[in-house]
Design a protein around this motif. Sequence first.
Motif, mmCIF file in Angstrom:
data_model
loop_
_atom_site.group_PDB
_atom_site.id
_atom_site.type_symbol
_atom_site.label_atom_id
_atom_site.label_comp_id
_atom_site.label_asym_id
_atom_site.label_seq_id
_atom_site.Cartn_x
_atom_site.Cartn_y
_atom_site.Cartn_z
ATOM 1 N N GLY A 10 0.472 -0.342 -15.680
ATOM 2 C CA GLY A 10 -0.582 -0.836 -14.827
ATOM 3 C C GLY A 10 -1.158 -2.176 -14.729
ATOM 4 O O GLY A 10 -0.384 -3.183 -14.525
ATOM 5 N N LEU A 11 -2.789 -1.722 -14.220
ATOM 6 C CA LEU A 11 -3.389 -3.350 -13.605
ATOM 7 C C LEU A 11 -4.196 -3.941 -15.208
ATOM 8 O O LEU A 11 -4.650 -3.075 -15.453
ATOM 9 N N VAL A 12 -3.861 -5.203 -14.736
ATOM 10 C CA VAL A 12 -4.441 -6.031 -16.129
ATOM 11 C C VAL A 12 -5.270 -7.092 -15.227
ATOM 12 O O VAL A 12 -4.314 -7.636 -14.366
ATOM 13 N N GLN A 13 -5.927 -7.308 -15.845
ATOM 14 C CA GLN A 13 -6.572 -9.290 -15.539
ATOM 15 C C GLN A 13 -6.097 -9.944 -15.836
ATOM 16 O O GLN A 13 -4.769 -10.120 -17.137
ATOM 17 N N ALA A 14 -5.928 -11.041 -15.367
ATOM 18 C CA ALA A 14 -4.746 -12.444 -15.143
ATOM 19 C C ALA A 14 -5.563 -12.971 -16.563
ATOM 20 O O ALA A 14 -7.009 -12.133 -17.410
ATOM 21 N N GLY A 15 -4.514 -13.515 -18.011
ATOM 22 C CA GLY A 15 -5.356 -13.669 -19.511
ATOM 23 C C GLY A 15 -4.590 -12.146 -20.246
ATOM 24 O O GLY A 15 -5.311 -12.483 -21.130
ATOM 25 N N GLY A 16 -5.408 -11.059 -19.458
ATOM 26 C CA GLY A 16 -4.816 -9.988 -20.377
ATOM 27 C C GLY A 16 -3.063 -9.397 -21.734
ATOM 28 O O GLY A 16 -1.870 -10.407 -20.629
ATOM 29 N N SER A 17 -3.097 -8.333 -21.521
ATOM 30 C CA SER A 17 -1.827 -8.333 -22.297
ATOM 31 C C SER A 17 -1.822 -6.507 -22.008
ATOM 32 O O SER A 17 -2.642 -6.233 -21.810
ATOM 33 N N LEU A 18 -0.229 -6.620 -21.868
ATOM 34 C CA LEU A 18 0.395 -5.182 -21.635
ATOM 35 C C LEU A 18 1.198 -4.769 -23.096
ATOM 36 O O LEU A 18 1.670 -5.552 -22.653
ATOM 37 N N ARG A 19 1.474 -3.464 -23.253
ATOM 38 C CA ARG A 19 3.322 -3.850 -23.164
ATOM 39 C C ARG A 19 4.137 -2.448 -22.458
ATOM 40 O O ARG A 19 3.500 -1.230 -22.693
ATOM 41 N N LEU A 20 4.822 -2.495 -22.932
ATOM 42 C CA LEU A 20 5.685 -1.560 -22.093
ATOM 43 C C LEU A 20 6.949 -1.530 -22.859
ATOM 44 O O LEU A 20 7.011 -1.784 -24.001
ATOM 45 N N SER A 21 6.967 0.416 -22.886
ATOM 46 C CA SER A 21 7.352 1.144 -23.762
ATOM 47 C C SER A 21 9.936 1.339 -22.958
ATOM 48 O O SER A 21 9.280 1.728 -21.699
ATOM 49 N N CYS A 22 10.073 1.605 -23.286
ATOM 50 C CA CYS A 22 11.343 1.949 -22.649
ATOM 51 C C CYS A 22 11.763 3.392 -24.017
ATOM 52 O O CYS A 22 12.140 2.180 -24.729
ATOM 53 N N ALA A 23 11.778 4.451 -23.752
ATOM 54 C CA ALA A 23 12.361 5.326 -24.327
ATOM 55 C C ALA A 23 13.733 6.030 -24.177
ATOM 56 O O ALA A 23 14.194 6.103 -23.415
ATOM 57 N N ALA A 24 14.556 5.397 -25.036
ATOM 58 C CA ALA A 24 16.359 5.944 -24.345
ATOM 59 C C ALA A 24 16.073 7.453 -25.596
ATOM 60 O O ALA A 24 15.915 7.686 -26.017
ATOM 61 N N SER A 25 17.386 7.409 -24.446
ATOM 62 C CA SER A 25 17.432 9.467 -24.482
ATOM 63 C C SER A 25 18.506 9.698 -26.387
ATOM 64 O O SER A 25 19.406 10.668 -26.444
ATOM 65 N N ARG A 26 19.489 8.846 -26.396
ATOM 66 C CA ARG A 26 20.158 8.442 -27.331
ATOM 67 C C ARG A 26 20.185 7.131 -27.919
ATOM 68 O O ARG A 26 19.435 6.258 -28.305
ATOM 69 N N SER A 27 20.556 6.951 -29.461
ATOM 70 C CA SER A 27 20.759 5.953 -30.671
ATOM 71 C C SER A 27 20.950 4.671 -30.165
ATOM 72 O O SER A 27 22.024 3.972 -29.261
ATOM 73 N N ILE A 28 19.492 3.868 -29.877
ATOM 74 C CA ILE A 28 20.068 2.523 -29.444
ATOM 75 C C ILE A 28 20.876 1.736 -29.911
ATOM 76 O O ILE A 28 21.328 0.690 -29.333
ATOM 77 N N PHE A 29 20.673 2.133 -31.282
ATOM 78 C CA PHE A 29 22.365 1.318 -32.535
ATOM 79 C C PHE A 29 23.318 1.910 -32.051
ATOM 80 O O PHE A 29 24.701 0.647 -31.684
ATOM 81 N N SER A 30 23.163 2.592 -31.057
ATOM 82 C CA SER A 30 24.897 2.788 -30.044
ATOM 83 C C SER A 30 25.131 1.889 -28.893
ATOM 84 O O SER A 30 26.390 2.254 -28.329
ATOM 85 N N LEU A 31 23.800 1.191 -28.328
ATOM 86 C CA LEU A 31 23.975 0.556 -27.017
ATOM 87 C C LEU A 31 24.011 -1.330 -27.395
ATOM 88 O O LEU A 31 24.092 -1.502 -28.732
ATOM 89 N N ASN A 32 25.188 -1.698 -27.092
ATOM 90 C CA ASN A 32 24.855 -3.079 -26.989
ATOM 91 C C ASN A 32 23.830 -3.740 -26.662
ATOM 92 O O ASN A 32 24.324 -4.701 -27.263
ATOM 93 N N ALA A 33 23.417 -3.417 -25.755
ATOM 94 C CA ALA A 33 22.102 -4.596 -26.095
ATOM 95 C C ALA A 33 21.005 -3.467 -24.311
ATOM 96 O O ALA A 33 21.676 -2.464 -24.014
ATOM 97 N N MET A 34 19.848 -4.217 -25.041
ATOM 98 C CA MET A 34 18.614 -3.493 -24.048
ATOM 99 C C MET A 34 18.407 -4.571 -23.115
ATOM 100 O O MET A 34 18.314 -5.283 -24.153
#
Length: 119
Positions: A10-34
């Motif tokens: 989204g749009l945020v002012q300098a100095g602000g914060s955002l949290r991005l999320s990435c949802a995977a379709s399978r267990s992330i423990f089956s992946l080497n890295a993200m």
Amino acid sequence: QVQLVESGGGLVQAGGSLRLSCAASRSIFSLNAMGWYRQAPGKQREMVATITRGVTTNYADSVKGRFLISRDGAKNTVYLQMNSLKREDTAVYYCDARSEFRGYETVYWGQGTQVTVSS
């Protein structure tokens, strides 16, 4: 196969914060890295932060101390908490996931989410 869906940009002012999320379709423990990568207009895609299956993290120098990558195995989701945002953080942020099978690595990408930091 892994499908990745990013959200939280989204749009945020300098100095602000955002949290991005990435949802995977399978267990992330089956992946080497993200990880999280970003691409600003006219620039190459660059690594922002990565997290391995063993929870080893790595950050680009430009975001160290400001960004934090984390994961929630129960939700199969990786997060990127971005604090003290700067105009130069403006970019499309992409989530990636890496899996390995019989010595071959496959990289999956999400569709990207726009982050715009205004002054």
